[in-house]
Design a protein around this motif. Structure first.
Motif, PDB file in Angstrom:
ATOM      1  N   GLU A 111     -51.312  81.266 -11.118  1.00 34.18           N
ATOM      2  CA  GLU A 111     -50.940  81.704  -9.773  1.00 34.18           C
ATOM      3  C   GLU A 111     -51.846  81.073  -8.717  1.00 34.18           C
ATOM      4  O   GLU A 111     -52.941  80.604  -9.029  1.00 34.18           O
ATOM      5  CB  GLU A 111     -51.033  83.230  -9.666  1.00 34.18           C
ATOM      6  CG  GLU A 111     -52.448  83.808  -9.643  1.00 34.18           C
ATOM      7  CD  GLU A 111     -53.086  83.937 -11.018  1.00 34.18           C
ATOM      8  OE1 GLU A 111     -54.167  84.555 -11.100  1.00 34.18           O
ATOM      9  OE2 GLU A 111     -52.515  83.443 -12.008  1.00 34.18           O
ATOM     10  N   GLU A 166     -44.627  85.732 -11.535  1.00 30.03           N
ATOM     11  CA  GLU A 166     -44.422  86.778 -10.526  1.00 30.03           C
ATOM     12  C   GLU A 166     -44.469  86.216  -9.113  1.00 30.03           C
ATOM     13  O   GLU A 166     -43.641  86.570  -8.269  1.00 30.03           O
ATOM     14  CB  GLU A 166     -45.477  87.873 -10.728  1.00 30.03           C
ATOM     15  CG  GLU A 166     -45.304  88.620 -12.048  1.00 30.03           C
ATOM     16  CD  GLU A 166     -46.498  89.493 -12.402  1.00 30.03           C
ATOM     17  OE1 GLU A 166     -47.519  89.436 -11.663  1.00 30.03           O
ATOM     18  OE2 GLU A 166     -46.416  90.222 -13.406  1.00 30.03           O
ATOM     19  N   GLN A 203     -41.276  84.307  -8.411  1.00 32.31           N
ATOM     20  CA  GLN A 203     -40.138  85.188  -8.168  1.00 32.31           C
ATOM     21  C   GLN A 203     -40.154  85.764  -6.758  1.00 32.31           C
ATOM     22  O   GLN A 203     -39.104  85.971  -6.149  1.00 32.31           O
ATOM     23  CB  GLN A 203     -40.135  86.331  -9.194  1.00 32.31           C
ATOM     24  CG  GLN A 203     -39.837  85.888 -10.617  1.00 32.31           C
ATOM     25  CD  GLN A 203     -40.061  86.982 -11.632  1.00 32.31           C
ATOM     26  OE1 GLN A 203     -40.831  87.926 -11.408  1.00 32.31           O
ATOM     27  NE2 GLN A 203     -39.404  86.868 -12.785  1.00 32.31           N
ATOM     28  N   GLN A 204     -41.347  85.991  -6.214  1.00 32.78           N
ATOM     29  CA  GLN A 204     -41.481  86.665  -4.930  1.00 32.78           C
ATOM     30  C   GLN A 204     -41.496  85.721  -3.736  1.00 32.78           C
ATOM     31  O   GLN A 204     -41.212  86.135  -2.608  1.00 32.78           O
ATOM     32  CB  GLN A 204     -42.769  87.508  -4.933  1.00 32.78           C
ATOM     33  CG  GLN A 204     -42.773  88.616  -5.967  1.00 32.78           C
ATOM     34  CD  GLN A 204     -44.147  89.197  -6.217  1.00 32.78           C
ATOM     35  OE1 GLN A 204     -45.110  88.885  -5.502  1.00 32.78           O
ATOM     36  NE2 GLN A 204     -44.269  90.039  -7.229  1.00 32.78           N
TER      37      GLN A 204
END
Length: 284
Positions: free
Chosen positions: A258, A92, A95-96
């Motif tokens: 992350e 995530e 992707q951002q």
């Protein structure tokens, strides 16, 4: 056991805050002539050498861990295998964050499977990481659990995969962001860090619920648990063994969570994984 290499390619066992120098046990390794084997001969011989290593440690000279230069616990891996985007939260953030994805369509590991890193990129905690580019390109830390294969594996099942592990260690998969292939951006000299030592499976326990963290100059950056891997350790070994014959000493980096972020010259990375230990790595 916690097996390490230190200073001038000496072999040690980490015991508390000390290292027992068991280098003389290396004399028991077999001699080889060209062509040399494709595996790491120490990792291959560990099961046979274990009694001699433990006996030697009882009378061996001791050094404080803080006073030695730690090298990669594996000297001659045939392959460095790595898993991309293997935590959903890292998918995530990738992707951002355009600084990570550079316009590419990032998805999770099922799309990419695995990739290889150059063995020439391998260093230990005491050798540090070099920033190679002065053109403003972003170089990121990525902390992850790494494992070392202990015996030849080909097309093994997930159920039997962990039987092929010699031990576990902390891995740093250093990365330059950009449009090039992963294998290029992650294979520069010093971009694969292993340490501080190799912990054998009997001492580590299950690899499936280990906390892992990294701080840079005391600032928390990544904090996760291997229970959140998309492909767990056993699946990674099984998939890798269906693509390549795995040899003793081959390394698998299991993927980073992350929180990846830039590092700069002068930084100190403090990486830690539960049941393994911690290491400080300088950036130069």
């Amino acid at each position: 056991m916690r097996i390490c290499r230190f200073n001038d390619n000496q072999l040690g066992l980490a015991i508390g805050d000390e290292i027992a120098d068991v280098t003389p046990v290396l004399d028991q390794l077999p001699a080889f002539r060209w062509p040399l084997p494709r595996h790491d001969v120490l990792i291959d011989a560990l099961p046979q050498l274990r009694p001699a290593l433990l006996a030697a440690a009882e009378k061996a000279p001791r050094f404080k861990i803080a006073d030695v230069r730690l090298l990669s616990p594996v000297a001659n891996p045939g392959k460095l295998i790595a898993a991309p985007v293997n935590y959903m939260a890292h998918v995530e953030e990738s992707q951002q964050d355009a600084g990570i994805n550079f316009g590419s369509d990032v998805t999770f590991i099922d799309r990419y499977a695995l990739f290889l890193k150059a063995t020439s990129s391998l260093v230990g905690a005491g050798e540090g990481v070099e920033i190679h580019h002065d053109d403003g390109r972003r170089t990121d830390h990525e902390v992850e659990l790494a494992l070392v294969i202990g015996k030849t594996a080909r097309k093994v099942s997930e159920a039997e995969a962990l039987d092929y592990v010699a031990g576990y260690t902390i891995g740093l998969d250093i990365t330059i962001r950009g449009t090039e292939d992963r294998s290029y951006r992650k294979s520069l000299d010093t971009f694969s860090v292993l340490g501080p030592w190799l912990v054998t499976p009997d001492e580590l326990g299950s690899p499936d619920a280990l906390g892992l963290t990294i701080q840079v100059n005391g600032e928390p950056r990544q904090n996760a648990n291997t229970r959140d891997l998309i492909w767990g350790v056993a699946k990674l070994i099984s998939v890798a063994s269906h693509a390549y014959t795995l040899h003793p000493g081959d390394v698998i980096f299991t993927g980073t969570p992350e929180g990846v972020a830039p590092i700069q010259r002068g930084d100190v990375m403090h990486a830690e994984i539960e049941n393994i230990g911690a290491m400080d790595v300088q950036v130069r």
